[in-house]
Design a protein around this motif. Structure first.
Motif, PDB file in Angstrom:
ATOM      1  N   GLY A  10       4.736  -8.578   0.656  1.00 26.20           N
ATOM      2  CA  GLY A  10       4.739  -8.545   2.108  1.00 26.20           C
ATOM      3  C   GLY A  10       5.770  -7.543   2.592  1.00 26.20           C
ATOM      4  N   ILE A  11       6.031  -7.550   3.888  1.00 20.88           N
ATOM      5  CA  ILE A  11       6.869  -6.500   4.449  1.00 20.88           C
ATOM      6  C   ILE A  11       8.314  -6.597   3.987  1.00 20.88           C
ATOM      7  N   VAL A  12       8.846  -7.807   3.764  1.00 17.73           N
ATOM      8  CA  VAL A  12      10.234  -7.918   3.312  1.00 17.73           C
ATOM      9  C   VAL A  12      10.361  -7.454   1.863  1.00 17.73           C
ATOM     10  N   GLY A  13       9.420  -7.835   1.012  1.00 18.71           N
ATOM     11  CA  GLY A  13       9.465  -7.392  -0.373  1.00 18.71           C
ATOM     12  C   GLY A  13       9.321  -5.881  -0.507  1.00 18.71           C
ATOM     13  N   LEU A  38      -1.827  -5.769  -0.469  1.00 20.97           N
ATOM     14  CA  LEU A  38      -0.510  -5.990   0.120  1.00 20.97           C
ATOM     15  C   LEU A  38      -0.647  -6.666   1.486  1.00 20.97           C
ATOM     16  N   ALA A  39       0.451  -7.288   1.936  1.00 21.36           N
ATOM     17  CA  ALA A  39       0.529  -7.879   3.281  1.00 21.36           C
ATOM     18  C   ALA A  39      -0.587  -8.890   3.533  1.00 21.36           C
ATOM     19  N   THR A  43       2.678 -11.330   6.766  1.00 25.96           N
ATOM     20  CA  THR A  43       2.772  -9.988   7.355  1.00 25.96           C
ATOM     21  C   THR A  43       1.461  -9.553   7.987  1.00 25.96           C
ATOM     22  N   GLY A  44       0.360  -9.850   7.327  1.00 27.26           N
ATOM     23  CA  GLY A  44      -0.932  -9.394   7.804  1.00 27.26           C
ATOM     24  C   GLY A  44      -1.596 -10.303   8.809  1.00 27.26           C
ATOM     25  N   HIS A  45      -0.927 -11.399   9.185  1.00 25.75           N
ATOM     26  CA  HIS A  45      -1.530 -12.353  10.117  1.00 25.75           C
ATOM     27  C   HIS A  45      -0.660 -12.609  11.343  1.00 25.75           C
ATOM     28  N   ASN A  46       0.328 -11.762  11.589  1.00 21.12           N
ATOM     29  CA  ASN A  46       1.187 -12.027  12.749  1.00 21.12           C
ATOM     30  C   ASN A  46       0.709 -11.255  13.971  1.00 21.12           C
ATOM     31  N   THR A 142      11.262  -4.849  23.639  1.00 15.01           N
ATOM     32  CA  THR A 142      10.181  -5.401  22.820  1.00 15.01           C
ATOM     33  C   THR A 142       9.093  -4.337  22.625  1.00 15.01           C
ATOM     34  N   GLY A 143       8.482  -4.336  21.437  1.00 21.06           N
ATOM     35  CA  GLY A 143       7.438  -3.356  21.151  1.00 21.06           C
ATOM     36  C   GLY A 143       6.268  -3.974  20.420  1.00 21.06           C
ATOM     37  N   ILE A 144       5.282  -3.157  20.096  1.00 22.86           N
ATOM     38  CA  ILE A 144       4.118  -3.605  19.327  1.00 22.86           C
ATOM     39  C   ILE A 144       3.768  -2.567  18.267  1.00 22.86           C
ATOM     40  N   VAL A 145       3.239  -3.050  17.135  1.00 17.16           N
ATOM     41  CA  VAL A 145       2.885  -2.198  16.012  1.00 17.16           C
ATOM     42  C   VAL A 145       1.943  -2.986  15.106  1.00 17.16           C
ATOM     43  N   ASP A 146       1.289  -2.321  14.192  1.00 17.98           N
ATOM     44  CA  ASP A 146       0.513  -2.988  13.144  1.00 17.98           C
ATOM     45  C   ASP A 146       1.393  -3.017  11.896  1.00 17.98           C
ATOM     46  N   PHE A 147       1.922  -4.198  11.561  1.00 24.49           N
ATOM     47  CA  PHE A 147       2.858  -4.283  10.437  1.00 24.49           C
ATOM     48  C   PHE A 147       2.176  -4.036   9.091  1.00 24.49           C
TER      49      PHE A 147
END
Length: 400
Positions: A10-13, A38-39, A43-46, A142-147
């Motif tokens: 995931g994103i932390v790893g 990956l993710a 990470t892929g579901h937030n 605050t922002g938005i992105v696709d992690f």
């Protein structure tokens, strides 16, 4: 040069693997991810929100790493061609009774050195004309992105620097040994994709982080309890009701922010999530039940103590989960024009929330050191926002 194994793609790893390659050039880095991609989980579901750090206790790891992470994440995306937007958000009080909590949140945000201001209803309507409130807190950073895109970039950078990423590699055992009669100690990590020998282990396994810690001989001070967050999307023709991000005033007793409205980086608008106990660690629906994991939950005293303390809140969330009408009613407190006909189901996520044996929710990031090991045992939201800073924090404490 030291050998490092990172468990969890995931994103932390991935951020940790990337940071090791930056800070320790020439290190041997291997990432083990049990899924074929990956993710795949948290990470892929937030909701794709880059949080500012409003909600977190001043001086806590969440507060410090989120504030720094909201900047470094935007910078990373800009440097790597990932679409990102600083859209800001509104946290709104919909009745007078919520004003003390909103104003306490304003004070906390100021203590966390964030750019915020209180708005009148007329001022708030300039941002969100369809919204109704008695007062709102504007959070500019605050922002938005696709992690998931961030993860793809992190993985590519790590691999370019020599890291190896093994997919389909579920960890099945971790043991210590010496490399010869008088050799240095090393760790042997067995997985479904083969064995990895390392000098240092970093556990970023998310929903399974406490289990991995136990495999490594570490007794975790809390248990991961999975909470499913269910989402709806607004129908395309109703997306114009929401320009940005609209959040309710949260209940400070809980780490959940309440159902909210989020314009995603692709232009869609998501509504949610709620928070219901999942019946499997990867329980993305009511039909996904793992009997062994249910028995594990039922046998944990901390869960029963949590239920006694917050059972009414939990029942409210279950009712909202089972009724689109109730879900829509919660959203209509923020945007009165919304009805259940405006909502279509979307993918759910599962939050890995650490619960202490006394039933308390672990409200900060929980990172535990052991011999040549670091275990990330509580990293729910805002971990994605904070991931680059969490990685720095982890790598700074790793032995060389």
């Amino acid at each position: 040069m030291a050998r490092y194994v990172v468990i969890g793609g995931g994103i932390v790893g991935l951020a940790t693997a990337h940071r090791i390659t930056l800070d320790r050039p020439g290190a041997e880095v291997t990432v083990l991810e049990k899924e074929p991609r990956l993710a795949a989980h948290q990470t892929g579901h937030n909701s794709g929100v880059i949080h500012a750090g409003v909600y977190y206790r001043p001086g806590s790891l969440k507060a410090e790493l989120c504030r720094a992470g909201s900047r470094s994440m935007v910078e990373f995306c800009a440097e790597n061609g990932i679409p990102v937007q600083r859209c800001g958000k509104l946290i709104v009080a919909t009745d007078e009774a919520e004003l003390p909590r909103l104003r306490a949140l304003h004070e906390r945000a100021l203590a966390n050195r964030l750019p915020v201001r209180l708005l009148t209803p007329a001022e708030a309507a300039e941002y969100e004309p369809a919204m109704r409130c008695v007062e709102a807190l504007r959070v500019e950073s605050t922002g938005i992105v696709d992690f998931t895109e961030v993860c793809v970039a992190l993985a590519a950078l790590a691999e370019k620097s020599g890291a190896r990423i093994r997919l389909g590699a579920r960890v099945t055992g971790i043991a210590s040994r010496r490399s010869g009669p008088a050799g240095a100690p090393e760790l042997v990590v067995n997985s479904t994709a083969g064995e990895v020998v390392a000098d240092v282990l970093v556990n970023c396994a998310g929903l399974h982080a406490d289990r991995v810690a136990r495999l490594a001989g570490v007794v975790p001070p809390a248990r991961i309890i999975p909470f499913r967050g269910e989402y709806y999307e607004l129908r395309p023709e109703r997306r114009d009701l929401v320009r940005g991000l609209i959040y309710p005033v949260p209940d400070p007793q809980f780490p959940f922010l309440g159902v909210h409205l989020t314009r995603m980086i692709d232009g869609s608008v998501h509504a949610g999530p709620n928070a219901v106990l999942a019946l499997a660690r990867e329980g993305y629906s009511w039909g996904r039940i793992n009997p062994r994991e249910v028995a594990d939950l039922v046998g944990y005293p901390g869960l029963w103590r949590l239920a006694r303390r917050h059972g009414r809140y939990g029942l409210t969330e279950v009712r909202r989960s089972l009724s689109r009408r109730r879900f829509a009613s919660s959203l209509a407190r923020l945007v009165p024009e919304l009805t259940e006909r405006d909502l279509v189901p979307s993918a759910a996520g599962v939050r890995a929330q650490a619960i202490a044996p006394d039933g308390s929710l672990v409200d900060d990031f929980l990172i535990v050191d052991a011999d040549r090991q670091v275990h990330v045992l509580n990293a729910p939201s805002p971990a994605a926002t904070s991931s680059l800073e969490i990685a720095k924090h982890i790598v700074a404490r790793l032995p060389r």
